[in-house]
Design a protein around this motif. Structure first.
Motif, PDB file in Angstrom:
ATOM      1  N   THR A 649      35.948 -47.855   5.098  1.00  0.00           N
ATOM      2  CA  THR A 649      34.548 -48.281   5.017  1.00  0.00           C
ATOM      3  C   THR A 649      33.916 -48.266   6.401  1.00  0.00           C
ATOM      4  OG1 THR A 649      35.121 -49.675   3.111  1.00  0.00           O
ATOM      5  CG2 THR A 649      33.015 -50.115   4.193  1.00  0.00           C
ATOM      6  N   LEU A 650      34.670 -48.668   7.408  1.00  0.00           N
ATOM      7  CA  LEU A 650      34.183 -48.549   8.795  1.00  0.00           C
ATOM      8  C   LEU A 650      33.876 -47.093   9.126  1.00  0.00           C
ATOM      9  CD1 LEU A 650      36.628 -50.946  10.712  1.00  0.00           C
ATOM     10  CD2 LEU A 650      34.180 -51.298  10.354  1.00  0.00           C
ATOM     11  N   ALA A 651      34.778 -46.200   8.742  1.00  0.00           N
ATOM     12  CA  ALA A 651      34.561 -44.782   9.020  1.00  0.00           C
ATOM     13  C   ALA A 651      33.330 -44.264   8.291  1.00  0.00           C
ATOM     14  CB  ALA A 651      35.794 -43.984   8.619  1.00  0.00           C
ATOM     15  N   ALA A 652      33.147 -44.694   7.051  1.00  0.00           N
ATOM     16  CA  ALA A 652      31.981 -44.248   6.293  1.00  0.00           C
ATOM     17  C   ALA A 652      30.693 -44.758   6.911  1.00  0.00           C
ATOM     18  CB  ALA A 652      32.091 -44.725   4.845  1.00  0.00           C
ATOM     19  N   ARG A 653      30.770 -45.919   7.589  1.00  0.00           N
ATOM     20  CA  ARG A 653      29.604 -46.470   8.255  1.00  0.00           C
ATOM     21  C   ARG A 653      29.344 -45.771   9.596  1.00  0.00           C
ATOM     22  NH1 ARG A 653      31.206 -51.589   8.989  1.00  0.00           N
ATOM     23  NH2 ARG A 653      30.764 -52.294   6.886  1.00  0.00           N
ATOM     24  N   GLY A 654      30.293 -44.959  10.034  1.00  0.00           N
ATOM     25  CA  GLY A 654      30.135 -44.238  11.289  1.00  0.00           C
ATOM     26  C   GLY A 654      30.940 -44.801  12.436  1.00  0.00           C
ATOM     27  N   ASP A 655      31.654 -45.898  12.213  1.00  0.00           N
ATOM     28  CA  ASP A 655      32.446 -46.529  13.267  1.00  0.00           C
ATOM     29  C   ASP A 655      33.860 -45.958  13.240  1.00  0.00           C
ATOM     30  OD1 ASP A 655      33.564 -48.130  15.168  1.00  0.00           O
ATOM     31  OD2 ASP A 655      33.304 -50.015  14.074  1.00  0.00           O
ATOM     32  N   VAL A 656      34.009 -44.719  13.699  1.00  0.00           N
ATOM     33  CA  VAL A 656      35.314 -44.067  13.652  1.00  0.00           C
ATOM     34  C   VAL A 656      36.293 -44.758  14.597  1.00  0.00           C
ATOM     35  CG1 VAL A 656      36.551 -41.910  14.080  1.00  0.00           C
ATOM     36  CG2 VAL A 656      34.321 -41.877  12.939  1.00  0.00           C
ATOM     37  N   ALA A 657      35.829 -45.145  15.773  1.00  0.00           N
ATOM     38  CA  ALA A 657      36.712 -45.834  16.727  1.00  0.00           C
ATOM     39  C   ALA A 657      37.232 -47.133  16.136  1.00  0.00           C
ATOM     40  CB  ALA A 657      35.960 -46.096  18.023  1.00  0.00           C
ATOM     41  N   GLY A 658      36.356 -47.879  15.457  1.00  0.00           N
ATOM     42  CA  GLY A 658      36.792 -49.112  14.808  1.00  0.00           C
ATOM     43  C   GLY A 658      37.792 -48.845  13.699  1.00  0.00           C
ATOM     44  N   ALA A 659      37.597 -47.743  12.954  1.00  0.00           N
ATOM     45  CA  ALA A 659      38.525 -47.386  11.886  1.00  0.00           C
ATOM     46  C   ALA A 659      39.891 -47.032  12.456  1.00  0.00           C
ATOM     47  CB  ALA A 659      37.964 -46.222  11.071  1.00  0.00           C
ATOM     48  N   VAL A 660      39.912 -46.288  13.568  1.00  0.00           N
ATOM     49  CA  VAL A 660      41.178 -45.922  14.205  1.00  0.00           C
ATOM     50  C   VAL A 660      41.914 -47.172  14.667  1.00  0.00           C
ATOM     51  CG1 VAL A 660      42.205 -44.794  16.217  1.00  0.00           C
ATOM     52  CG2 VAL A 660      40.454 -43.611  14.870  1.00  0.00           C
ATOM     53  N   ALA A 661      41.202 -48.085  15.314  1.00  0.00           N
ATOM     54  CA  ALA A 661      41.827 -49.322  15.791  1.00  0.00           C
ATOM     55  C   ALA A 661      42.372 -50.134  14.620  1.00  0.00           C
ATOM     56  CB  ALA A 661      40.809 -50.142  16.581  1.00  0.00           C
ATOM     57  N   ALA A 662      41.623 -50.170  13.514  1.00  0.00           N
ATOM     58  CA  ALA A 662      42.074 -50.916  12.334  1.00  0.00           C
ATOM     59  C   ALA A 662      43.324 -50.290  11.736  1.00  0.00           C
ATOM     60  CB  ALA A 662      40.951 -50.965  11.302  1.00  0.00           C
ATOM     61  N   ALA A 663      43.385 -48.967  11.704  1.00  0.00           N
ATOM     62  CA  ALA A 663      44.553 -48.291  11.155  1.00  0.00           C
ATOM     63  C   ALA A 663      45.796 -48.569  11.995  1.00  0.00           C
ATOM     64  CB  ALA A 663      44.290 -46.787  11.068  1.00  0.00           C
ATOM     65  N   LEU A 664      45.648 -48.511  13.304  1.00  0.00           N
ATOM     66  CA  LEU A 664      46.783 -48.777  14.193  1.00  0.00           C
ATOM     67  C   LEU A 664      47.277 -50.214  14.047  1.00  0.00           C
ATOM     68  CD1 LEU A 664      45.528 -46.884  17.373  1.00  0.00           C
ATOM     69  CD2 LEU A 664      47.422 -46.210  15.874  1.00  0.00           C
ATOM     70  N   ASP A 665      46.334 -51.143  13.952  1.00  0.00           N
ATOM     71  CA  ASP A 665      46.713 -52.552  13.795  1.00  0.00           C
ATOM     72  C   ASP A 665      47.396 -52.791  12.455  1.00  0.00           C
ATOM     73  OD1 ASP A 665      46.482 -55.515  14.456  1.00  0.00           O
ATOM     74  OD2 ASP A 665      45.317 -55.396  12.595  1.00  0.00           O
ATOM     75  N   LEU A 666      46.850 -52.185  11.405  1.00  0.00           N
ATOM     76  CA  LEU A 666      47.407 -52.390  10.070  1.00  0.00           C
ATOM     77  C   LEU A 666      48.806 -51.796   9.961  1.00  0.00           C
ATOM     78  CD1 LEU A 666      46.872 -53.512   7.250  1.00  0.00           C
ATOM     79  CD2 LEU A 666      45.759 -51.349   6.660  1.00  0.00           C
ATOM     80  N   ALA A 667      49.046 -50.687  10.633  1.00  0.00           N
ATOM     81  CA  ALA A 667      50.373 -50.071  10.597  1.00  0.00           C
ATOM     82  C   ALA A 667      51.447 -50.998  11.148  1.00  0.00           C
ATOM     83  CB  ALA A 667      50.352 -48.754  11.373  1.00  0.00           C
ATOM     84  N   GLU A 668      51.056 -51.930  12.031  1.00  0.00           N
ATOM     85  CA  GLU A 668      52.030 -52.879  12.595  1.00  0.00           C
ATOM     86  C   GLU A 668      52.419 -53.939  11.565  1.00  0.00           C
ATOM     87  OE1 GLU A 668      53.428 -52.667  15.522  1.00  0.00           O
ATOM     88  OE2 GLU A 668      52.300 -50.853  16.054  1.00  0.00           O
ATOM     89  N   ARG A 669      51.589 -54.142  10.547  1.00  0.00           N
ATOM     90  CA  ARG A 669      51.835 -55.227   9.597  1.00  0.00           C
ATOM     91  C   ARG A 669      52.228 -54.729   8.208  1.00  0.00           C
ATOM     92  NH1 ARG A 669      47.060 -57.322   8.511  1.00  0.00           N
ATOM     93  NH2 ARG A 669      45.755 -55.902   9.719  1.00  0.00           N
ATOM     94  N   ALA A 670      52.223 -53.430   8.007  1.00  0.00           N
ATOM     95  CA  ALA A 670      52.438 -52.869   6.681  1.00  0.00           C
ATOM     96  C   ALA A 670      53.918 -52.690   6.390  1.00  0.00           C
ATOM     97  CB  ALA A 670      51.710 -51.524   6.571  1.00  0.00           C
ATOM     98  N   LEU A 671      54.221 -52.410   5.147  1.00  0.00           N
ATOM     99  CA  LEU A 671      55.577 -52.067   4.744  1.00  0.00           C
ATOM    100  C   LEU A 671      55.927 -50.673   5.257  1.00  0.00           C
ATOM    101  CD1 LEU A 671      55.375 -53.267   1.025  1.00  0.00           C
ATOM    102  CD2 LEU A 671      56.672 -54.377   2.863  1.00  0.00           C
ATOM    103  N   PRO A 672      57.202 -50.396   5.477  1.00  0.00           N
ATOM    104  CA  PRO A 672      57.576 -49.063   5.957  1.00  0.00           C
ATOM    105  C   PRO A 672      57.046 -47.926   5.091  1.00  0.00           C
ATOM    106  CG  PRO A 672      59.435 -50.550   6.169  1.00  0.00           C
ATOM    107  CD  PRO A 672      58.369 -51.317   5.440  1.00  0.00           C
ATOM    108  N   VAL A 673      56.987 -48.119   3.784  1.00  0.00           N
ATOM    109  CA  VAL A 673      56.496 -47.056   2.908  1.00  0.00           C
ATOM    110  C   VAL A 673      55.005 -46.805   3.107  1.00  0.00           C
ATOM    111  CG1 VAL A 673      55.893 -48.515   0.926  1.00  0.00           C
ATOM    112  CG2 VAL A 673      56.673 -46.159   0.557  1.00  0.00           C
ATOM    113  N   GLN A 674      54.280 -47.797   3.617  1.00  0.00           N
ATOM    114  CA  GLN A 674      52.849 -47.670   3.824  1.00  0.00           C
ATOM    115  C   GLN A 674      52.493 -47.098   5.194  1.00  0.00           C
ATOM    116  OE1 GLN A 674      52.141 -51.856   3.218  1.00  0.00           O
ATOM    117  NE2 GLN A 674      51.361 -51.543   1.123  1.00  0.00           N
ATOM    118  N   VAL A 675      53.402 -47.238   6.159  1.00  0.00           N
ATOM    119  CA  VAL A 675      53.087 -46.898   7.553  1.00  0.00           C
ATOM    120  C   VAL A 675      52.728 -45.430   7.752  1.00  0.00           C
ATOM    121  CG1 VAL A 675      54.044 -46.769   9.886  1.00  0.00           C
ATOM    122  CG2 VAL A 675      54.359 -48.841   8.507  1.00  0.00           C
TER     123      VAL A 675
END
Length: 838
Positions: A649-675
């Motif tokens: 949704t951040l990316a769709a709003r045009g905040d690609v940098a925010g989307a990238v940061a969110a993806a990197l942060d989420l990968a630290e908290r996700a299950l291995p199958v989700q990473v």
């Protein structure tokens, strides 16, 4: 709802009627849609005359043709005079079986003369005049047998009529109730049996029929003798009934007469003859004609007679229990509980609750309480379920019952109410309070499955290992449950291939159980779907998701199966690039969400992500807000999908940098199958250098993600795009092609850049409007209408000469046009052009 009932399907039949030179005879049962089909076929034809035969008009010679003939007949040949008067090039004769002899002879004469195309309709198995029968018997006109609508055709009609999506279970119920009869389908919808919820039409039952439909069916049933009515009444309350059983209840001669009149059907099933009403709606009309006392008498006779046979069939227990309840007879708790179990297995939860409450009222004790609490859990009535289980927990019980009660109550606390700590504490208390080893082992294995869902994989693994080493597996229930938990742990850890091997082994054990154990099977299918997705096997993932979605049963009452596997199906569709279809699947699933629930995050996360990929930011944010409001965030399986949708949704709003940061942060908290999917999102968003060294794991898809991240040349990205397309991940393939185009362009390779960009554009067209950052700046190849026409013909394999002859231009013009097409699209030959244009 549409003002006029729409037409859908029947494409082959439409083509056959329209292409018939001399005409056609369309034959089918009443209400199947013969007249509507013919009307649609001749809708745009010129000079169409209609003749609608009726029983009243058949009393007069040429009565059906009165509107087409002059008022004064000649003194000479009336048939030739009438034929000359019918000047229309197309004549439609509706209900030709009702024609009088003179009218039938006129139709036959018009066909043999060959000046008029004749399209006639008549009812199946209804006597028709000899002249009409001769139309197909003498090979004058082809005979088209028109069958009922298919489920898919019914669904298409319903969506067009209602102006929105219709829940799959509602389509199934309507199709079963109407048996594909277009007239009955329309009347059932007009009765108000559907209601719109969240943009999806749902069944709101009970089944109702309109007065006009009731009159139509009553007319079809006709007059009945007392013994014939008795047969139909027994079937209305008890179908299907074995022929021998029905003969013990009613007169065999009456059954035979009803079969001759096509009011009942007799089918061979194994070694038995089963008798049913010819149409399920006949039962509605018959039951409405029965008074309360007579209905109770019929039900008691049905129950007594089937009980005398020994309740040999699995569904007999359920039927007899319901008949006894409805007849007001004294209740047997054991029978009611067995029936409740059967109703729960087929996911008729309303009936299961009714039977459980009746068993409790009849003195069923702890077993009745356990049955009721379990049914309420499946029905998403978690607070009520906890009240029942809490009361049962205080009762005296043996070790097996204590464990069953503790596990069931913990499941309700965990999955239903989101009370993780209370659920874990209850499991531990259950294990401490029993002495039987297999009971303690079962409780500990259950704790492992809950720990896995919270994301504490190390603890879950240790708990499961300790449970499995407590003693050899002697309890079949533990074998099934532990296999499911092991498959789940392997799947979420990213060990997909091993997980699928455990799934196959455990499925074999589950298949040996008389009852299908839908809850365990759901958990196993969840693991299998995750593992297949991790391997990039979309076909297998979709198959598992469809199996899980089918666990809701014929009545569509188990919301968890609809929500959980509807979301998984949507994810597969999204990965295929079918984003709009994914959105529709999520919408249907979302209307089944309870006011508060664990699975809201999974379902609404997928819904929000589909909206975001389509550029619908406001709708995505609305879905995310709803997920926050009603979801129970107890673990990564339902938390990560929401956060995943938030970054898109951040990316769709045009905040690609925010989307990238969110993806990197989420990968630290996700299950291995989700990473891997989250890290690959960073690549899709244009920042591959941030994750190129981090994408690891087993399977071809993760390896392809890593290749995408590490690719530094346009050629490498072209290859990645082709591999994504081979796996069926069309959206990823389009994005990789767009990345390749930019890479080629940066290196000054204009032609290869144009080819990659054109390919990305062609792939994006298959993604149903997806608008990710990688696809936003794609240019549509600017082909003129003539260039597009030549390109399509060339892609079909026509030579330059053949194209020139078809378009009436010179060969040189075709060659020049193709050269311009190649320049604009970046391809260089017909083979590449064929691939581009599909």
């Amino acid at each position: 709802m549409a003002r006029s009932w729409p037409f859908a399907g029947r494409a082959a039949q439409l083509t056959e009627i329209r292409s018939a030179v001399r005409g056609v005879v369309v034959v089918g049962p009443p209400g199947v849609g013969k007249s509507r089909l013919v009307a649609q076929a001749v809708h745009e034809a010129e000079g169409v005359a209609w003749v609608r035969a009726t029983a009243a008009a058949a009393e007069l010679p040429l009565g059906a043709f009165a509107a087409l003939l002059p008022s004064t007949p000649p003194a000479g040949n009336p048939l030739g005079w009438a034929a000359d008067a019918v000047r229309a090039p197309v004549l439609v004769v509706d209900d030709a079986h009702l024609l009088d002899a003179a009218s039938a002879a006129l139709v036959h004469h018009l066909v043999t003369r060959g000046r008029t195309k004749v399209i006639a309709t008549l009812r199946t198995e209804t006597p028709a005049p000899d002249a009409v029968q001769a139309l197909w018997k003498d090979d004058l006109l082809p005979r088209m047998e028109l069958g009922p609508l298919t489920a898919q055709e019914s669904a298409a009609i319903l969506e067009r009529a209602l102006g929105g999506g219709v829940e799959r279970s509602a389509v199934t119920r309507l199709w079963q109730a109407s048996r594909g009869n277009a007239l009955y389908l329309r009347e059932l919808v007009l009765s108000g049996v559907l209601a719109e919820v969240g943009g999806v039409w749902r069944w709101r039952g009970p089944l109702a029929i309109t007065p006009s439909l009731r009159d139509t069916i009553a007319g079809r049933i006709g007059d009945l003798t007392p013994d014939e009515r008795e047969v139909l009444e027994f079937l209305a309350y008890g179908e299907p009934l074995g022929a021998d059983l029905l003969s013990a209840l009613a007169a065999s001669a009456a059954v035979e007469r009803l079969e001759d009149r096509q009011l009942v059907t007799v089918d061979v099933e194994g070694r038995r003859l089963q008798v049913r009403l010819a149409h399920p709606l006949y039962g509605e009309v018959i039951r409405r004609g029965c008074g309360t006392l007579r209905a109770r008498k019929l039900l008691r006779r049905l129950a007594d007679t089937v009980t005398e046979t020994g309740l040999r069939r699995r569904e007999d227990v359920l039927r007899v229990a319901v008949w006894r309840l409805d007849s007001g007879a004294a209740a047997d708790p054991a029978l009611l509980l067995a029936a409740c179990d059967r109703a729960r297995m087929v996911r008729d939860l309303d009936l299961a609750e009714r039977l459980a409450r009746a068993a409790a009222a009849a003195g069923g004790g702890l077993p009745a309480a356990m049955a009721l609490g379990t049914v309420l859990f499946y029905a998403d009535r978690y607070t009520e379920s906890e009240e029942v289980f809490a009361a049962a927990w205080k009762l005296e019980m043996d070790d097996n019952s204590r464990t069953n009660c503790g596990v069931s109550r913990a499941f309700n606390l965990f999955w239903g109410l989101g009370q993780v700590e209370r659920a874990m504490a209850l499991i531990e208390e259950s294990e401490r309070s029993v002495t039987l080893l297999h009971a303690r082992q079962g409780a500990r294995g259950t704790r492992a499955s809950l720990e896995a869902f919270t994301g504490d994989l190390d603890r879950a693994t240790a708990t499961l290992r300790s449970a499995m080493t407590m003693s050899p597996f002697t309890e079949p229930r533990n074998v099934r449950a532990f296999g499911t938990t092991e498959a789940t742990l392997l799947a979420v850890k990213g060990s997909a291939a091993e997980s699928l091997r455990v799934v196959a082994r455990t499925e074999a054990v589950l298949d040996s159980v008389p009852h299908a154990l839908p809850s365990l099977r759901a958990a196993l299918l969840e693991a299998a779907t995750q593992a297949a997705l991790h391997l990039g096997d979309l076909d297998e993932a979709e198959r598992y998701a469809d199996q899980g979605r089918g666990l809701d049963g014929e009545f569509g009452a188990w919301a968890r199966a609809v929500v959980e596997f509807g979301a998984h199906k949507a994810r597969v569709l999204r990965l295929r690039g079918r984003v709009a279809d994914a959105l529709a699947a999520c919408r249907e699933a979302a209307v089944r969400l309870p006011p508060r629930g664990v699975w809201a995050g999974l379902c609404l996360g997928e819904l929000a992500q589909a909206h975001a990929l389509l550029g619908e930011v406001a709708a995505a944010e609305e879905a995310l807000a709803r997920a926050e409001a009603i979801g129970l965030p107890i673990g990564p399986p339902v938390v990560v999908p929401v956060e995943h949708a938030r970054l898109w949704t951040l990316a769709a709003r045009g905040d690609v940098a925010g989307a990238v940061a969110a993806a990197l942060d989420l990968a630290e908290r996700a299950l291995p199958v989700q990473v891997p999917f989250l890290l690959h999102d960073v690549v899709r968003l244009g920042r591959p250098s941030l994750v190129a060294a981090r994408i690891t794991g087993e399977g071809p898809l993760v390896a392809l993600f890593a290749r995408h991240a590490a690719a530094t040349t346009g050629a490498e990205l072209d290859a990645v795009s082709l591999e994504f397309e081979r796996l069926g991940l069309i959206l990823y393939a389009a994005e990789a092609a767009a990345h390749a185009a930019r890479c080629h362009r940066d290196k000054g390779m204009t032609r290869t850049a144009r080819a990659a960009q054109t390919r990305a554009w062609a792939l994006s067209r298959r993604c149903q409007g997806a608008r990710t950052p990688a696809l936003l700046d794609l240019d549509v190849p600017d082909l003129t209408p003539r260039q597009r026409e030549v390109a399509l013909l060339a892609a079909q394999g026509l030579t330059n000469r053949e194209i020139a002859e078809r378009l009436v231009v010179s060969i040189r013009t075709v060659a020049n046009t193709l050269y311009a097409v190649y320049e604009k699209t970046g391809v260089s030959d017909r083979t590449a052009l064929t691939d581009l244009l599909g």
